[in-house]
Design a protein around this motif. Structure first.
Motif, PDB file in Angstrom:
ATOM      1  N   MET A  22       1.012  -0.956  -0.185  1.00 14.25           N
ATOM      2  CA  MET A  22       0.293   0.136   0.161  1.00 14.25           C
ATOM      3  C   MET A  22       0.590   1.129   0.185  1.00 14.25           C
ATOM      4  O   MET A  22       1.676   1.329  -0.278  1.00 14.25           O
ATOM      5  N   PHE A  23       0.313   2.374   0.056  1.00 10.56           N
ATOM      6  CA  PHE A  23       1.477   3.312  -0.010  1.00 10.56           C
ATOM      7  C   PHE A  23       0.781   5.262   0.635  1.00 10.56           C
ATOM      8  O   PHE A  23      -0.538   4.111   0.246  1.00 10.56           O
ATOM      9  N   LEU A  24       1.286   5.234   1.298  1.00 12.50           N
ATOM     10  CA  LEU A  24       0.768   7.216   1.864  1.00 12.50           C
ATOM     11  C   LEU A  24       1.013   8.286   1.411  1.00 12.50           C
ATOM     12  O   LEU A  24       1.544   7.963  -0.280  1.00 12.50           O
ATOM     13  N   GLU A  25      -0.339   8.636   0.471  1.00 19.76           N
ATOM     14  CA  GLU A  25      -0.332  10.021   0.171  1.00 19.76           C
ATOM     15  C   GLU A  25      -0.362  10.752   1.344  1.00 19.76           C
ATOM     16  O   GLU A  25      -0.454  11.247   2.184  1.00 19.76           O
ATOM     17  N   ARG A  26       0.137  13.054   0.770  1.00 17.22           N
ATOM     18  CA  ARG A  26      -0.034  13.747   0.867  1.00 17.22           C
ATOM     19  C   ARG A  26      -0.595  14.739   0.982  1.00 17.22           C
ATOM     20  O   ARG A  26       0.537  16.149   0.675  1.00 17.22           O
ATOM     21  N   PRO A  27      -1.395  14.791   0.139  1.00 16.24           N
ATOM     22  CA  PRO A  27      -2.667  15.826  -0.463  1.00 16.24           C
ATOM     23  C   PRO A  27      -3.001  16.977   0.483  1.00 16.24           C
ATOM     24  O   PRO A  27      -2.485  17.794  -0.470  1.00 16.24           O
ATOM     25  N   GLU A  28      -2.739  17.057   1.797  1.00 14.08           N
ATOM     26  CA  GLU A  28      -2.800  18.008   2.696  1.00 14.08           C
ATOM     27  C   GLU A  28      -1.306  18.375   3.270  1.00 14.08           C
ATOM     28  O   GLU A  28      -1.455  19.418   3.999  1.00 14.08           O
ATOM     29  N   GLY A  29      -0.734  17.851   2.751  1.00 16.38           N
ATOM     30  CA  GLY A  29       0.783  18.096   3.347  1.00 16.38           C
ATOM     31  C   GLY A  29       1.362  16.759   4.519  1.00 16.38           C
ATOM     32  O   GLY A  29       2.615  17.074   4.700  1.00 16.38           O
ATOM     33  N   THR A  30       0.315  16.394   5.266  1.00  9.76           N
ATOM     34  CA  THR A  30       0.952  15.167   5.822  1.00  9.76           C
ATOM     35  C   THR A  30       0.673  14.094   5.289  1.00  9.76           C
ATOM     36  O   THR A  30      -0.492  13.849   4.844  1.00  9.76           O
ATOM     37  N   PHE A  31       1.684  12.680   6.006  1.00  5.55           N
ATOM     38  CA  PHE A  31       1.526  11.216   5.176  1.00  5.55           C
ATOM     39  C   PHE A  31       0.307  10.972   6.129  1.00  5.55           C
ATOM     40  O   PHE A  31       0.264  10.789   6.834  1.00  5.55           O
ATOM     41  N   HIS A  32      -0.653   9.787   4.756  1.00 12.42           N
ATOM     42  CA  HIS A  32      -1.389   9.467   5.178  1.00 12.42           C
ATOM     43  C   HIS A  32      -2.040   7.823   4.374  1.00 12.42           C
ATOM     44  O   HIS A  32      -1.819   8.463   3.440  1.00 12.42           O
ATOM     45  N   LEU A  33      -2.604   6.537   5.289  1.00 12.26           N
ATOM     46  CA  LEU A  33      -2.683   6.506   3.877  1.00 12.26           C
ATOM     47  C   LEU A  33      -4.441   6.487   4.046  1.00 12.26           C
ATOM     48  O   LEU A  33      -5.427   7.250   4.174  1.00 12.26           O
ATOM     49  N   ARG A  34      -5.140   6.474   2.818  1.00 14.42           N
ATOM     50  CA  ARG A  34      -6.361   6.324   2.031  1.00 14.42           C
ATOM     51  C   ARG A  34      -6.652   5.741   0.845  1.00 14.42           C
ATOM     52  O   ARG A  34      -5.747   4.906   1.285  1.00 14.42           O
ATOM     53  N   ARG A  35      -7.757   5.702   0.336  1.00 13.37           N
ATOM     54  CA  ARG A  35      -7.806   4.572  -0.918  1.00 13.37           C
ATOM     55  C   ARG A  35      -8.456   2.890  -0.257  1.00 13.37           C
ATOM     56  O   ARG A  35      -8.707   2.948  -0.648  1.00 13.37           O
ATOM     57  N   GLY A  36      -8.966   3.378   1.231  1.00  9.79           N
ATOM     58  CA  GLY A  36      -9.472   2.082   1.734  1.00  9.79           C
ATOM     59  C   GLY A  36      -8.234   1.462   2.449  1.00  9.79           C
ATOM     60  O   GLY A  36      -8.397   0.662   2.739  1.00  9.79           O
ATOM     61  N   PHE A  37      -6.688   1.858   2.133  1.00  9.33           N
ATOM     62  CA  PHE A  37      -6.114   1.212   3.692  1.00  9.33           C
ATOM     63  C   PHE A  37      -6.109   1.781   4.058  1.00  9.33           C
ATOM     64  O   PHE A  37      -6.459   2.250   4.929  1.00  9.33           O
ATOM     65  N   SER A  38      -5.214   0.448   5.445  1.00  2.00           N
ATOM     66  CA  SER A  38      -5.408   0.270   6.658  1.00  2.00           C
ATOM     67  C   SER A  38      -5.031  -0.478   7.429  1.00  2.00           C
ATOM     68  O   SER A  38      -4.117  -1.644   6.498  1.00  2.00           O
ATOM     69  N   LEU A  39      -4.153  -0.728   8.256  1.00  2.00           N
ATOM     70  CA  LEU A  39      -2.793  -1.223   9.132  1.00  2.00           C
ATOM     71  C   LEU A  39      -4.236  -1.942  10.699  1.00  2.00           C
ATOM     72  O   LEU A  39      -4.403  -1.096  11.003  1.00  2.00           O
ATOM     73  N   GLU A  40      -3.747  -2.844   9.933  1.00  2.00           N
ATOM     74  CA  GLU A  40      -4.380  -3.888  11.707  1.00  2.00           C
ATOM     75  C   GLU A  40      -3.271  -3.081  12.803  1.00  2.00           C
ATOM     76  O   GLU A  40      -2.187  -3.104  12.474  1.00  2.00           O
ATOM     77  N   PRO A  41      -3.681  -3.324  14.031  1.00  2.00           N
ATOM     78  CA  PRO A  41      -2.724  -2.692  15.237  1.00  2.00           C
ATOM     79  C   PRO A  41      -1.312  -3.404  14.899  1.00  2.00           C
ATOM     80  O   PRO A  41      -2.134  -4.886  15.174  1.00  2.00           O
ATOM     81  N   GLY A  42      -0.765  -3.192  15.318  1.00  2.00           N
ATOM     82  CA  GLY A  42       0.665  -3.911  15.111  1.00  2.00           C
ATOM     83  C   GLY A  42       1.559  -4.361  14.081  1.00  2.00           C
ATOM     84  O   GLY A  42       2.352  -5.130  13.764  1.00  2.00           O
ATOM     85  N   THR A  43       0.604  -4.638  13.128  1.00  2.00           N
ATOM     86  CA  THR A  43       1.469  -4.758  11.781  1.00  2.00           C
ATOM     87  C   THR A  43       2.832  -4.221  11.564  1.00  2.00           C
ATOM     88  O   THR A  43       3.234  -3.052  11.281  1.00  2.00           O
ATOM     89  N   LYS A  44       3.666  -5.350  11.159  1.00  2.00           N
ATOM     90  CA  LYS A  44       4.918  -4.733  11.186  1.00  2.00           C
ATOM     91  C   LYS A  44       5.527  -4.756   9.653  1.00  2.00           C
ATOM     92  O   LYS A  44       4.572  -5.897   8.762  1.00  2.00           O
ATOM     93  N   VAL A  45       5.519  -3.627   9.128  1.00  2.00           N
ATOM     94  CA  VAL A  45       5.471  -2.713   8.358  1.00  2.00           C
ATOM     95  C   VAL A  45       7.488  -2.715   7.488  1.00  2.00           C
ATOM     96  O   VAL A  45       7.812  -2.178   8.616  1.00  2.00           O
TER      97      VAL A  45
END
Length: 192
Positions: free
Chosen positions: A90-113
């Motif tokens: 998955m990928f992070l985007e920063r349309p307003e300047g701060t990275f975050h997941l969009r497009r329905g991407f999510s991480l379960e708590p504690g997911t090793k990335v």
């Protein structure tokens, strides 16, 4: 792949540029690695990702549950790393300047990335992306990139495994050498 083999891939597709470039980090350089050009060929991108996957120590590779990369630069190599490791990418985007997941991407708590970048110069984008994964509930266990422009000097706060580390000098705007300052500047990166 060794350094010369990797740089040869960049040269062969016109992805190792010379001139005066303003990097995404804000620094200036006489060299620019246009990873999008080297990654536009799917077979070459896959080969680079498999070579990069080999750089990750087995004990770290066995922990990885997902691959995350910052858009735009890390998007293609991140996808190919997901394929090489058999993990979702998955990928992070920063349309307003701060990275975050969009497009329905999510991480379960504690997911090793595994964080995946194309080029790391100062590490600022990587550190911002690593922080974003933490806010999204994941834990970055390591980062990989095709190119480390810091020649091994950057500290990302997590284990870091670049395919190659090179030392193309980069400069703050107020410390440009006269020969570089005399060349018109180009900003080929994805960040304004």
């Amino acid at each position: 792949m060794n350094e010369e083999e990797v740089l040869s891939e960049f040269r062969n597709c016109g992805a190792l540029l010379e001139g005066h470039f303003k990097l995404s980090s804000g620094r200036h350089s006489a060299h620019y690695l246009q990873c999008a050009r080297v990654l536009m060929n799917a077979e070459r991108a896959g080969n680079l990702a498999r070579a990069l996957a080999q750089k990750i120590p087995r004990e770290i590779r066995s922990q990885i549950e997902a691959v995350v990369s910052p858009a735009m630069g890390g998007l293609i190599i991140g996808h190919e790393m997901g394929r090489a490791l058999g993990k979702d990418a998955m990928f992070l985007e920063r349309p307003e300047g701060t990275f975050h997941l969009r497009r329905g991407f999510s991480l379960e708590p504690g997911t090793k990335v595994l964080m995946v970048e194309d080029v790391v110069t100062t590490g600022l984008s990587s550190r911002e992306a690593i922080e974003a994964v933490g806010r999204e509930g994941g834990e970055v266990v390591a980062e990989v990139s095709l190119i480390d422009r810091s020649a091994g000097e950057v500290d990302l706060g997590v284990p870091y495994f670049p395919l190659i580390a090179i030392s193309f000098p980069s400069y703050n705007e107020d410390e440009l050498p006269p020969e570089l300052a005399a060349i018109p500047v180009t900003k080929p990166g994805s960040r304004s």
